[in-house]
Design an enzyme around this catalytic site. Structure first.
Site, PDB file in Angstrom:
ATOM      1  N   PHE A 122       0.911  -1.315  -0.089  1.00 19.56           N
ATOM      2  CA  PHE A 122      -0.075  -0.109   0.198  1.00 19.56           C
ATOM      3  C   PHE A 122       0.975   1.151  -0.093  1.00 19.56           C
ATOM      4  CE2 PHE A 122      -2.409   3.244   2.829  1.00 19.56           C
ATOM      5  CZ  PHE A 122      -3.684   3.028   2.057  1.00 19.56           C
ATOM      6  N   LEU A 124       1.133   4.969  -0.103  1.00 13.47           N
ATOM      7  CA  LEU A 124       0.488   6.358   0.148  1.00 13.47           C
ATOM      8  C   LEU A 124       1.326   7.340   0.543  1.00 13.47           C
ATOM      9  CD1 LEU A 124      -2.370   7.727   0.472  1.00 13.47           C
ATOM     10  CD2 LEU A 124      -2.207   7.138   2.753  1.00 13.47           C
ATOM     11  N   GLN A 333      10.831  -3.911  32.248  1.00 12.34           N
ATOM     12  CA  GLN A 333      11.615  -3.602  33.694  1.00 12.34           C
ATOM     13  C   GLN A 333      11.467  -4.921  34.663  1.00 12.34           C
ATOM     14  OE1 GLN A 333      12.670  -0.829  34.076  1.00 12.34           O
ATOM     15  NE2 GLN A 333      13.165  -0.487  36.295  1.00 12.34           N
ATOM     16  N   GLY A 336      14.287  -7.072  34.333  1.00 10.95           N
ATOM     17  CA  GLY A 336      15.653  -6.541  34.754  1.00 10.95           C
ATOM     18  C   GLY A 336      16.578  -6.581  33.561  1.00 10.95           C
ATOM     19  N   GLU A 360      -0.159   4.691  10.061  1.00  7.72           N
ATOM     20  CA  GLU A 360      -1.703   4.526   9.973  1.00  7.72           C
ATOM     21  C   GLU A 360      -2.403   5.709  10.812  1.00  7.72           C
ATOM     22  OE1 GLU A 360      -3.956   0.945   9.198  1.00  7.72           O
ATOM     23  OE2 GLU A 360      -1.917   0.052   8.661  1.00  7.72           O
ATOM     24  N   GLU A 364      -1.306  11.640  17.744  1.00 13.06           N
ATOM     25  CA  GLU A 364      -1.632  13.158  17.770  1.00 13.06           C
ATOM     26  C   GLU A 364      -2.792  13.259  16.578  1.00 13.06           C
ATOM     27  OE1 GLU A 364       1.231  12.194  17.643  1.00 13.06           O
ATOM     28  OE2 GLU A 364       2.370  13.144  19.490  1.00 13.06           O
TER      29      GLU A 364
HETATM   30  C1  LIG Z   1       7.302   0.827  10.130  1.00 11.31           C
HETATM   31  C2  LIG Z   1       6.553   1.810   9.117  1.00 11.31           C
HETATM   32  C3  LIG Z   1       5.858   1.215   8.259  1.00 11.31           C
HETATM   33  C4  LIG Z   1       5.080   1.970   7.356  1.00 11.31           C
HETATM   34  N1  LIG Z   1       4.359   1.622   6.320  1.00 11.31           N
HETATM   35  C5  LIG Z   1       3.754   2.278   5.575  1.00 11.31           C
HETATM   36  C6  LIG Z   1       2.895   1.716   4.293  1.00 11.31           C
HETATM   37  O1  LIG Z   1       3.216   0.544   4.169  1.00 11.31           O
HETATM   38  N2  LIG Z   1       2.583   2.494   3.534  1.00 11.31           N
HETATM   39  C7  LIG Z   1       2.484   3.682   3.633  1.00 11.31           C
HETATM   40  O2  LIG Z   1       1.791   4.591   2.588  1.00 11.31           O
HETATM   41  N3  LIG Z   1       3.141   4.383   4.612  1.00 11.31           N
HETATM   42  C8  LIG Z   1       3.546   3.683   5.593  1.00 11.31           C
HETATM   43  N4  LIG Z   1       4.109   4.106   6.813  1.00 11.31           N
HETATM   44  C9  LIG Z   1       4.394   5.713   6.700  1.00 11.31           C
HETATM   45  C10 LIG Z   1       3.457   6.128   7.821  1.00 11.31           C
HETATM   46  O3  LIG Z   1       2.177   6.096   7.643  1.00 11.31           O
HETATM   47  C11 LIG Z   1       3.851   7.667   8.273  1.00 11.31           C
HETATM   48  O4  LIG Z   1       5.213   7.365   8.881  1.00 11.31           O
HETATM   49  C12 LIG Z   1       3.161   8.269   9.312  1.00 11.31           C
HETATM   50  O5  LIG Z   1       1.844   8.735   8.267  1.00 11.31           O
HETATM   51  C13 LIG Z   1       3.672   9.689   9.476  1.00 11.31           C
HETATM   52  O6  LIG Z   1       4.354  10.404   8.659  1.00 11.31           O
HETATM   53  P1  LIG Z   1       5.625  10.847   8.870  1.00 11.31           P
HETATM   54  O7  LIG Z   1       6.667   9.821   9.114  1.00 11.31           O
HETATM   55  O8  LIG Z   1       6.019  11.859   7.324  1.00 11.31           O
HETATM   56  O9  LIG Z   1       5.648  11.820   9.987  1.00 11.31           O
HETATM   57  P2  LIG Z   1       5.101  13.357  10.041  1.00 11.31           P
HETATM   58  O10 LIG Z   1       3.929  13.673   9.120  1.00 11.31           O
HETATM   59  O11 LIG Z   1       6.115  14.326   9.675  1.00 11.31           O
HETATM   60  O12 LIG Z   1       4.846  13.821  11.678  1.00 11.31           O
HETATM   61  C14 LIG Z   1       5.543  13.531  12.622  1.00 11.31           C
HETATM   62  C15 LIG Z   1       5.176  13.458  13.853  1.00 11.31           C
HETATM   63  O13 LIG Z   1       4.409  14.729  14.089  1.00 11.31           O
HETATM   64  C16 LIG Z   1       3.206  14.419  14.957  1.00 11.31           C
HETATM   65  N5  LIG Z   1       1.949  15.007  14.224  1.00 11.31           N
HETATM   66  C17 LIG Z   1       1.375  14.705  12.983  1.00 11.31           C
HETATM   67  N6  LIG Z   1       0.313  15.412  12.880  1.00 11.31           N
HETATM   68  C18 LIG Z   1       0.259  16.465  13.810  1.00 11.31           C
HETATM   69  C19 LIG Z   1      -0.500  17.313  14.245  1.00 11.31           C
HETATM   70  N7  LIG Z   1      -1.884  17.797  13.376  1.00 11.31           N
HETATM   71  N8  LIG Z   1      -0.464  18.024  15.460  1.00 11.31           N
HETATM   72  C20 LIG Z   1       0.573  17.811  16.327  1.00 11.31           C
HETATM   73  N9  LIG Z   1       1.442  16.860  15.957  1.00 11.31           N
HETATM   74  C21 LIG Z   1       1.253  16.102  14.872  1.00 11.31           C
HETATM   75  C22 LIG Z   1       3.242  13.237  15.190  1.00 11.31           C
HETATM   76  O14 LIG Z   1       3.560  12.601  16.457  1.00 11.31           O
HETATM   77  C23 LIG Z   1       4.032  12.543  14.134  1.00 11.31           C
HETATM   78  O15 LIG Z   1       4.769  11.426  14.634  1.00 11.31           O
HETATM   79  C24 LIG Z   1       4.876   3.254   7.474  1.00 11.31           C
HETATM   80  C25 LIG Z   1       5.667   3.832   8.653  1.00 11.31           C
HETATM   81  C26 LIG Z   1       6.481   3.204   9.499  1.00 11.31           C
HETATM   82  C27 LIG Z   1       7.390   3.875  10.549  1.00 11.31           C
END
Ligand SMILES: Cc1cc2nc3c(=O)[nH]c(=O)nc-3n(C[C@H](O)[C@H](O)[C@H](O)COP(=O)(O)OP(=O)(O)OC[C@H]3O[C@@H](n4cnc5c(N)ncnc54)[C@H](O)[C@@H]3O)c2cc1C
Length: 384
Positions: A122, A124, A333, A336, A360, A364
């Site tokens: 997927f 996105l 924890q 240990g 997903e 936040e």
């Molecule tokens: C192990 C893993 C597997 C994944 N698999 C897929 C996949 O199969 N397909 C796919 O399409 N994507 C995948 N993703 C992507 C995932 O959906 C994104 O990492 C996620 O949507 C966050 O986007 P970003 O990493 O760009 O973080 P950013 O959008 O930069 O966000 C960073 C942080 O900002 C904070 N934040 C976000 N919005 C707000 C807000 N409105 N207000 C305050 N704080 C906020 C949250 O704490 C967030 O973690 C995967 C990610 C990981 C880590």
């Protein structure tokens, strides 16, 4: 299976109870906890094994039973994070085709996914469009009866091992979220390459994808032109509650491990579990697990009744993923020094849970969904 009393909750029907028990017995025989050194090979093998066991058919098709998917993810996560990952990605990767695919697309892909003969992904997220999905830049330009894809996708689970990818790209029918369409791109299509493999703390196949003038026939579009954002959200809607269920499975495993250690670890002329501080911690963990389970299966049940679950799924995901992190930390924890030794079950769980609080919809984002829904309902009630 450790504590199965929750299966008697009224959210479930008899078929769910049978499914959970049969899967647990099957997983005990076929699935081992932990990661080997070659996760690609392990994932491919797990997809095949899950397909042969008949479990993947629950993840595809139009008769999605959310409670069944949640019970399967919870059970698999308790046995092995990678098995849960393999199951979940077959569903998420093919979800758009299950929900909105043409009969030809369904015929070509879904049977193979359900049998574990084809691996799906997927696609996105992009480097500059994660939480803010609608900011995506990957483009799909119409060219006769084809579209031409250009751009990048990142964090794509199963990237590098998938046989096909459902890719969301800006097709330009309207600005923002209304100008995105979904396309199926087969691995090996000219112009499509794996730009980078990404290593994460709990290894699973993950990659950045690049599209350079990648031509695909329009018959590979899933859903209507410009409906891609809706297709993506509908797919995520099905699977968001199941992320919470996976977190619940991790937490239950951590609880089993904590109890096992606390009741056998000798110290101060007794065992760790003799101390009230330990009993209080175990009580907190149990409370977190039961609260998460109630939220998970409320959302799953409600969705199976055909009701909207925007708020309930967000609550389940937020509570279960954050709660599991705390439960697992408490288990580490109690173990240990042994708790931080590479390869110990609680150490693996500690790494496995982390990304569920991010993908997903990060915690936040779930808070925003819940808050906005409360305000919307309040407005609707006041205007009624
Ligand atoms: C192990 C893993 C597997 C994944 N698999 C897929 C996949 O199969 N397909 C796919 O399409 N994507 C995948 N993703 C992507 C995932 O959906 C994104 O990492 C996620 O949507 C966050 O986007 P970003 O990493 O760009 O973080 P950013 O959008 O930069 O966000 C960073 C942080 O900002 C904070 N934040 C976000 N919005 C707000 C807000 N409105 N207000 C305050 N704080 C906020 C949250 O704490 C967030 O973690 C995967 C990610 C990981 C880590």
């Amino acid at each position: 299976m450790s504590d199965t009393n929750y299966l008697n909750w009224p959210f479930f029907e008899e078929r769910h109870r049978t499914l959970a028990r049969e899967l647990d017995a099957w997983a005990t025989q076929h699935i081992a906890h932990g990661h080997g050194s070659d996760v690609d090979a392990q994932c491919k093998a797990l997809v095949r094994t899950l397909g042969e066991g008949g479990w993947l058919q629950h993840a595809v098709g139009d008769a999605i039973d959310t409670r069944a998917i949640c019970l399967i993810r919870e059970t698999l996560a308790r046995h092995a994070g990678l098995a849960d990952f393999a199951f979940a990605m077959q569903g998420l990767g093919s979800g758009a085709i299950s929900l909105d695919g043409t009969p030809q697309q369904r015929e070509r892909y879904l049977g193979k996914v359900a049998r574990g003969e084809a691996i799906s992904a997927f696609a996105l997220s992009e480097p500059d469009a994660g939480s803010d999905v609608a900011a995506m830049a990957c483009s799909a330009t119409l060219d006769g009866d084809h579209v031409v894809l250009n751009g990048e996708k990142t964090w794509i689970s199963n990237g590098g091992i998938a046989d096909f990818y459902v890719v969301f790209a800006r097709s330009g029918e309207a600005p923002g979220a209304r100008g995105i369409s979904a396309f199926i791109v087969d691995a090996g299509t000219p112009g499509f390459e794996i730009a980078e493999r990404i290593d994460v703390i709990a290894p699973h196949p993950l990659a950045r994808l690049r599209f350079s003038d990648c031509r695909i026939p329009l018959t590979q579009r899933v859903g209507a032109a410009g409906a891609g954002f809706k297709v993506a959200m509908r797919t995520l809607d099905v699977f968001r509650t199941s992320v919470a269920a996976a977190a619940l499975g991790f937490a239950r495993r951590a609880m089993d491990e904590a109890l096992q250690r606390a009741t056998t670890r000798k110290m101060f002329n007794g065992v760790l579990a003799d101390f009230q501080l330990t009993q209080a911690k175990l009580a907190e963990m149990a409370l977190t697990i039961d609260s998460s389970a109630l939220l998970v299966y409320r959302a799953a049940w409600q969705r199976d009744q055909g009701q909207n679950v925007t708020r309930e799924a967000a609550m389940a995901k937020l509570a279960a993923t954050e709660g599991a992190q705390q439960v697992i930390d408490a288990a580490v924890q109690m173990w240990g020094g042994l708790g931080v030794v590479s390869g110990q079950t609680v150490e693996t769980l500690y790494r496995e849970i982390r990304s569920l609080r991010i993908y997903e919809g990060a915690t936040e984002v779930q808070q925003l969904i819940i808050g906005r829904d409360l305000i919307k309902q309040h407005g609707a009630a006041n205007n009624a």
